[in-house]
Motif scaffolding. Structure first.
Motif, PDB file in Angstrom:
ATOM      1  N   HIS A  16       0.814  -1.224   0.000  1.00 46.43           N
ATOM      2  CA  HIS A  16       0.000   0.000   0.000  1.00 46.43           C
ATOM      3  C   HIS A  16       0.847   1.274   0.000  1.00 46.43           C
ATOM      4  O   HIS A  16       0.337   2.353  -0.224  1.00 46.43           O
ATOM      5  N   GLN A  17       2.145   1.146   0.265  1.00 45.67           N
ATOM      6  CA  GLN A  17       2.966   2.361   0.372  1.00 45.67           C
ATOM      7  C   GLN A  17       3.120   3.061  -0.977  1.00 45.67           C
ATOM      8  O   GLN A  17       3.093   2.420  -2.022  1.00 45.67           O
ATOM      9  N   ILE A  18       3.302   4.367  -0.904  1.00 41.63           N
ATOM     10  CA  ILE A  18       3.562   5.132  -2.119  1.00 41.63           C
ATOM     11  C   ILE A  18       5.070   5.344  -2.247  1.00 41.63           C
ATOM     12  O   ILE A  18       5.731   5.757  -1.284  1.00 41.63           O
ATOM     13  N   LEU A  19       5.594   4.991  -3.403  1.00 44.32           N
ATOM     14  CA  LEU A  19       7.014   5.225  -3.661  1.00 44.32           C
ATOM     15  C   LEU A  19       7.172   6.580  -4.336  1.00 44.32           C
ATOM     16  O   LEU A  19       6.677   6.788  -5.449  1.00 44.32           O
ATOM     17  N   ILE A  20       7.841   7.474  -3.640  1.00 44.82           N
ATOM     18  CA  ILE A  20       8.162   8.776  -4.233  1.00 44.82           C
ATOM     19  C   ILE A  20       9.585   8.676  -4.758  1.00 44.82           C
ATOM     20  O   ILE A  20      10.531   8.481  -3.979  1.00 44.82           O
ATOM     21  N   ASP A 173      -3.552   9.808  15.959  1.00 40.97           N
ATOM     22  CA  ASP A 173      -4.679   9.050  15.384  1.00 40.97           C
ATOM     23  C   ASP A 173      -5.800   8.978  16.401  1.00 40.97           C
ATOM     24  O   ASP A 173      -6.973   9.166  16.088  1.00 40.97           O
ATOM     25  N   GLN A 174      -5.399   8.690  17.648  1.00 38.90           N
ATOM     26  CA  GLN A 174      -6.380   8.526  18.703  1.00 38.90           C
ATOM     27  C   GLN A 174      -7.023   9.869  19.075  1.00 38.90           C
ATOM     28  O   GLN A 174      -8.232   9.989  19.142  1.00 38.90           O
ATOM     29  N   ARG A 175      -6.181  10.880  19.268  1.00 36.53           N
ATOM     30  CA  ARG A 175      -6.699  12.191  19.674  1.00 36.53           C
ATOM     31  C   ARG A 175      -7.624  12.807  18.649  1.00 36.53           C
ATOM     32  O   ARG A 175      -8.568  13.499  18.977  1.00 36.53           O
ATOM     33  N   PHE A 176      -7.317  12.616  17.376  1.00 34.36           N
ATOM     34  CA  PHE A 176      -8.061  13.329  16.334  1.00 34.36           C
ATOM     35  C   PHE A 176      -8.877  12.393  15.446  1.00 34.36           C
ATOM     36  O   PHE A 176      -9.388  12.811  14.407  1.00 34.36           O
ATOM     37  N   SER A 177      -9.011  11.142  15.861  1.00 27.45           N
ATOM     38  CA  SER A 177      -9.780  10.148  15.102  1.00 27.45           C
ATOM     39  C   SER A 177      -9.502  10.236  13.605  1.00 27.45           C
ATOM     40  O   SER A 177     -10.397  10.420  12.785  1.00 27.45           O
ATOM     41  N   LYS A 178      -8.228  10.107  13.279  1.00 24.52           N
ATOM     42  CA  LYS A 178      -7.826  10.232  11.881  1.00 24.52           C
ATOM     43  C   LYS A 178      -6.643   9.299  11.665  1.00 24.52           C
ATOM     44  O   LYS A 178      -5.856   9.084  12.576  1.00 24.52           O
ATOM     45  N   ASN A 179      -6.546   8.755  10.466  1.00 26.30           N
ATOM     46  CA  ASN A 179      -5.444   7.848  10.166  1.00 26.30           C
ATOM     47  C   ASN A 179      -4.301   8.638   9.517  1.00 26.30           C
ATOM     48  O   ASN A 179      -4.306   8.863   8.322  1.00 26.30           O
ATOM     49  N   HIS A 180      -3.333   9.044  10.331  1.00 25.67           N
ATOM     50  CA  HIS A 180      -2.252   9.869   9.803  1.00 25.67           C
ATOM     51  C   HIS A 180      -1.246   9.025   9.015  1.00 25.67           C
ATOM     52  O   HIS A 180      -1.032   7.850   9.315  1.00 25.67           O
ATOM     53  N   LYS A 181      -0.624   9.653   8.047  1.00 22.43           N
ATOM     54  CA  LYS A 181       0.350   8.965   7.218  1.00 22.43           C
ATOM     55  C   LYS A 181       1.766   9.234   7.726  1.00 22.43           C
ATOM     56  O   LYS A 181       1.994  10.188   8.470  1.00 22.43           O
ATOM     57  N   LEU A 182       2.677   8.360   7.312  1.00 23.77           N
ATOM     58  CA  LEU A 182       4.069   8.509   7.747  1.00 23.77           C
ATOM     59  C   LEU A 182       4.988   8.573   6.538  1.00 23.77           C
ATOM     60  O   LEU A 182       5.102   7.605   5.775  1.00 23.77           O
ATOM     61  N   MET A 196       8.174  -0.634   9.753  1.00 27.83           N
ATOM     62  CA  MET A 196       7.648   0.146  10.875  1.00 27.83           C
ATOM     63  C   MET A 196       6.435   0.992  10.506  1.00 27.83           C
ATOM     64  O   MET A 196       6.014   1.847  11.278  1.00 27.83           O
ATOM     65  N   GLY A 197       5.877   0.764   9.324  1.00 26.73           N
ATOM     66  CA  GLY A 197       4.595   1.403   9.020  1.00 26.73           C
ATOM     67  C   GLY A 197       4.635   2.632   8.131  1.00 26.73           C
ATOM     68  O   GLY A 197       3.654   3.382   8.073  1.00 26.73           O
ATOM     69  N   SER A 198       5.738   2.820   7.434  1.00 27.99           N
ATOM     70  CA  SER A 198       5.793   3.954   6.502  1.00 27.99           C
ATOM     71  C   SER A 198       4.652   3.866   5.474  1.00 27.99           C
ATOM     72  O   SER A 198       4.281   2.779   5.037  1.00 27.99           O
ATOM     73  N   THR A 199       4.115   5.011   5.087  1.00 32.50           N
ATOM     74  CA  THR A 199       3.132   5.042   3.990  1.00 32.50           C
ATOM     75  C   THR A 199       3.707   5.722   2.749  1.00 32.50           C
ATOM     76  O   THR A 199       3.222   5.510   1.646  1.00 32.50           O
ATOM     77  N   HIS A 200       4.720   6.562   2.951  1.00 32.51           N
ATOM     78  CA  HIS A 200       5.336   7.288   1.839  1.00 32.51           C
ATOM     79  C   HIS A 200       6.853   7.152   1.922  1.00 32.51           C
ATOM     80  O   HIS A 200       7.468   7.670   2.859  1.00 32.51           O
ATOM     81  N   LEU A 201       7.441   6.428   0.961  1.00 33.87           N
ATOM     82  CA  LEU A 201       8.893   6.269   0.921  1.00 33.87           C
ATOM     83  C   LEU A 201       9.465   7.327  -0.015  1.00 33.87           C
ATOM     84  O   LEU A 201       8.934   7.546  -1.100  1.00 33.87           O
ATOM     85  N   ARG A 202      10.543   7.957   0.413  1.00 33.63           N
ATOM     86  CA  ARG A 202      11.189   8.968  -0.446  1.00 33.63           C
ATOM     87  C   ARG A 202      12.572   8.436  -0.812  1.00 33.63           C
ATOM     88  O   ARG A 202      13.509   8.510  -0.024  1.00 33.63           O
ATOM     89  N   ILE A 203      12.694   7.864  -1.993  1.00 30.73           N
ATOM     90  CA  ILE A 203      13.938   7.163  -2.331  1.00 30.73           C
ATOM     91  C   ILE A 203      14.592   7.766  -3.570  1.00 30.73           C
ATOM     92  O   ILE A 203      13.945   7.917  -4.611  1.00 30.73           O
ATOM     93  N   GLY A 204      15.858   8.104  -3.421  1.00 37.20           N
ATOM     94  CA  GLY A 204      16.607   8.684  -4.528  1.00 37.20           C
ATOM     95  C   GLY A 204      17.754   7.798  -4.952  1.00 37.20           C
ATOM     96  O   GLY A 204      17.592   6.897  -5.800  1.00 37.20           O
ATOM     97  N   SER A 205      18.928   8.005  -4.350  1.00 38.30           N
ATOM     98  CA  SER A 205      20.179   7.444  -4.869  1.00 38.30           C
ATOM     99  C   SER A 205      20.132   5.952  -5.204  1.00 38.30           C
ATOM    100  O   SER A 205      20.698   5.539  -6.220  1.00 38.30           O
ATOM    101  N   TYR A 206      19.455   5.160  -4.395  1.00 35.91           N
ATOM    102  CA  TYR A 206      19.415   3.718  -4.647  1.00 35.91           C
ATOM    103  C   TYR A 206      18.822   3.390  -6.022  1.00 35.91           C
ATOM    104  O   TYR A 206      19.215   2.406  -6.662  1.00 35.91           O
TER     105      TYR A 206
END
Ligand SMILES: *Cc1c(COP(=O)(O)O)cnc(C)c1O
Length: 211
Positions: A16-20, A173-182, A196-206
């Protein structure tokens, strides 16, 4: 040159993660190859370079992620042309975005998870107040948290620092009843970030390194 093996290796690890694809080091050849491989999320960290690329690829269906430190005085040049900001870290920047942006911008709050005075990002103690302040900013949509670990090969340090971001997510997430992204994970630590639950990977050099 794009290393297709490396790209495929990352693709095989994500669901489900987004590869940037961070394109700050590369140009037309690599961007064209990435588009051919079905990648549409691109990350840039410099305003002038992004402006050039926006112009060059305006006909392509690309989501542009601004991932670097953004000076307030440069906000107006790009703010209506990006899809995500990963480096929201201060009120002055928020004020400028509120003034210049014409519709809500999905933003990650950048957190200084390595506790290094030379790095950008809010201290974790200050995130709650900042987050609350953003309620009055209708051009800023806080979608989650971004952090960068210190450059080390010590996995336990990397895990400890990503954990700071994960703890914030769980709390908010708990305080604001929202599913925050990482937004976490770069070339040297993306495997741990995925675990560890990343939703957005920011990958360059590799992506561009030879085998
Ligand atoms: C350059 C950069 C990346 C990608 O780093 P690599 O180590 O090349 O994968 C990710 N995030 C930010 C904020 C960057 O500036």
């Amino acid at each position: 040159m794009l290393n297709i093996n490396h790209l495929n290796k990352i693709k095989s690890m994500i669901d489900h993660q987004i590869l940037i694809a961070v394109t700050k080091y590369v140009g037309e050849d690599e961007i064209t190859s990435l588009l051919d491989q079905g990648i549409n999320d691109f990350g840039e960290n410099r305003v002038e370079v992004l402006l050039d690329k926006l112009q060059m690829y305006h006909e392509e269906d690309i989501k542009w992620h601004f991932i670097g430190h953004l000076q307030s005085k440069k906000v107006k040049k790009i703010i209506n042309n990006i899809d995500f900001l990963h480096s929201l870290d201060r009120m002055s920047l928020a004020n400028e975005i509120q003034k210049r942006r014409d519709k809500p911008l999905p933003c990650f709050i950048e957190v200084n998870i390595s506790n290094d005075d030379n790095k950008y990002g809010l201290r974790k103690e200050n995130v709650f107040e900042f987050y609350n302040n953003m309620k009055d900013y209708d051009k800023i949509d806080i979608v989650g948290f971004m952090g960068m670990t210190e450059h080390t090969s010590d996995e336990s340090i990397i895990r400890e620092q990503f954990q700071v971001l994960l703890d914030l997510k769980v709390e908010f997430d708990q305080r604001f009843s929202k599913n925050h992204k990482l937004s976490m994970g770069m070339s040297n630590d993306y495997k741990i970030a995925i675990e560890m639950g990343s939703t957005h990977l920011r990958i360059g050099s590799y992506l561009y390194e030879e085998d």
